[in-house]
Scaffold this motif. Structure first.
Motif, PDB file in Angstrom:
ATOM      1  N   HIS A 220      91.617 -36.950  -7.836  1.00 18.56           N
ATOM      2  CA  HIS A 220      91.969 -35.725  -8.558  1.00 18.56           C
ATOM      3  C   HIS A 220      93.316 -35.220  -8.039  1.00 18.56           C
ATOM      4  O   HIS A 220      93.401 -34.691  -6.938  1.00 18.56           O
ATOM      5  CB  HIS A 220      90.868 -34.685  -8.343  1.00 18.56           C
ATOM      6  CG  HIS A 220      91.018 -33.484  -9.197  1.00 18.56           C
ATOM      7  ND1 HIS A 220      90.818 -32.217  -8.726  1.00 18.56           N
ATOM      8  CD2 HIS A 220      91.361 -33.362 -10.497  1.00 18.56           C
ATOM      9  CE1 HIS A 220      91.025 -31.367  -9.717  1.00 18.56           C
ATOM     10  NE2 HIS A 220      91.352 -32.039 -10.795  1.00 18.56           N
ATOM     11  N   ASP A 224      91.318 -27.796  -9.716  1.00 17.63           N
ATOM     12  CA  ASP A 224      90.733 -27.142 -10.884  1.00 17.63           C
ATOM     13  C   ASP A 224      90.288 -25.751 -10.479  1.00 17.63           C
ATOM     14  O   ASP A 224      89.512 -25.586  -9.535  1.00 17.63           O
ATOM     15  CB  ASP A 224      89.513 -27.923 -11.399  1.00 17.63           C
ATOM     16  CG  ASP A 224      89.897 -29.217 -12.082  1.00 17.63           C
ATOM     17  OD1 ASP A 224      91.096 -29.417 -12.341  1.00 17.63           O
ATOM     18  OD2 ASP A 224      88.987 -30.029 -12.357  1.00 17.63           O
ATOM     19  N   HIS A 301      93.611 -26.711 -14.712  1.00 16.59           N
ATOM     20  CA  HIS A 301      94.039 -27.745 -13.760  1.00 16.59           C
ATOM     21  C   HIS A 301      95.507 -27.470 -13.440  1.00 16.59           C
ATOM     22  O   HIS A 301      96.333 -27.365 -14.333  1.00 16.59           O
ATOM     23  CB  HIS A 301      93.870 -29.142 -14.380  1.00 16.59           C
ATOM     24  CG  HIS A 301      94.459 -30.231 -13.540  1.00 16.59           C
ATOM     25  ND1 HIS A 301      93.684 -31.150 -12.864  1.00 16.59           N
ATOM     26  CD2 HIS A 301      95.749 -30.527 -13.219  1.00 16.59           C
ATOM     27  CE1 HIS A 301      94.480 -31.966 -12.182  1.00 16.59           C
ATOM     28  NE2 HIS A 301      95.738 -31.612 -12.382  1.00 16.59           N
TER      29      HIS A 301
HETATM   30 ZN   LIG Z   1      91.635 -31.253 -12.760  1.00 20.79          ZN
END
Ligand SMILES: [Zn+2]
Length: 323
Positions: A220, A224, A301
């Motif tokens: 990732h 987030d 994000h």
């Molecule tokens: Zn993300």
């Protein structure tokens, strides 16, 4: 069914130079949400007859962004700073020079050097890089339209994905001088992390039609943040919007170039409130939280990239950036 893993390759090439002026903008009321506290950053300072150098980071640890200030005692004809092998782009200010670099999340913990070279001096500052905790999460997921080879490989979708990749490459290839005039802002009004930076995500994929299971691991490359649809999204730093468009995986996305090789980007938004070419200030409204693109629910994000290295965007907020 075979899982299609798409790798986005960012290639740097040409530069653009257009930038519209600010007309009517909305700015966040506060730089930080009430429930987000910033601790004092770690600091490494070295002074000798020729130069004073101070480097700050939230922690000198994997995945954090670092900020350095260099004040030569006398005027210098040339000055260069390197962290390991990366040349740090410097901006000349009234009080001296400043620059940013990111500590690669995959850099092995240990002692590295920041080398400062002027016409009459050379110093090497040891920087001990510590380990960061990057969680591993396991996400059970049904095969959806994004992971179905048959869907992704239709000519229309393939062409659209290729166009999106080109748009991102063009945005990340833009080059500007340092645009940063004001302190950083948090991108939302509230602080809650949904998914950590550099988390290793193991997707357990299940295809109900064929009853096949498959595991796919992805990193990732951002963070987030929890948010409800329609909530305001703010620029984290001053800069120039180099992309504001709806893309296949990212949904409604904004990329901001802050100059000196620093980019922040924001994905899955419901609405975009800026256009490519707009000059924005830190805290300026750029869009609204949403769940567009490859997203399972409303969230924001955010990613930060410094000289091509991904860093945790929240590590930026503690840095005492001097005008
Ligand atoms: Zn993300």
């Amino acid at each position: 069914m075979k899982m299609q893993v798409t790798v986005i390759i960012m290639v740097c090439c040409v530069a653009i130079s257009c930038a519209r002026d600010i007309t009517k903008v909305t700015i966040a009321k506060k730089p930080l949400p009430d429930n987000f506290t910033v601790a004092q950053p770690e600091k490494i300072a070295v002074t000798n007859d020729a130069v004073t150098c101070t480097i700050y980071a939230k922690r000198f640890a994997q995945g954090n962004v670092a900020y350095c200030e260099i004040i030569p005692a006398r005027d210098v004809k040339s000055l260069s700073v390197k962290f390991i092998d990366t040349e740090i782009v410097l901006s000349k200010k009234k009080w001296g020079y400043r620059g940013f670099f990111a500590i690669d999340p995959d850099l092995k913990p240990g002692v590295y050097h920041c080398a400062i070279h002027g016409d009459t001096f050379h110093i090497e500052i040891p920087v001990t890089i510590k380990r960061s905790f990057f969680p591993v999460s396991v996400i059970p997921m049904e095969f959806d339209k994004f992971s179905q080879k048959d869907y992704i490989e239709t000519p229309e979708v393939k062409q659209f994905i290729a166009e999106c990749t080109k748009k991102k490459q063009k945005a990340f290839a833009t080059r500007f001088d340092d645009c940063i005039q004001s302190p950083p802002y948090y991108p939302l009004n509230t602080h809650a992390i949904n998914s950590a930076f550099w988390a290793k995500r193991r997707y357990l994929l299940y295809d109900s039609s064929t009853k096949k299971r498959q595991t796919v691991t992805r990193i990732h490359r951002g963070i987030d943040l929890n948010g409800n649809s329609g909530e305001p999204v703010y620029a984290v730093l001053d800069g120039i919007v180099v992309l504001a468009d709806k893309l296949f995986y990212e949904g409604n996305m904004v990329i901001i170039n802050h100059g000196n090789g620093i980019f922040s980007y924001y994905m899955h938004m419901e609405k975009l409130m800026v256009s490519s070419g707009d000059r924005v200030v830190a805290g300026q409204l750029i869009g609204a939280v949403g769940s567009t693109g490859m997203s399972t629910g409303p969230h924001l994000h955010v990613s930060l990239m410094v000289h091509g290295v991904q860093a945790n965007p929240l590590s930026l907020l503690v840095l005492p950036i001097k005008k």
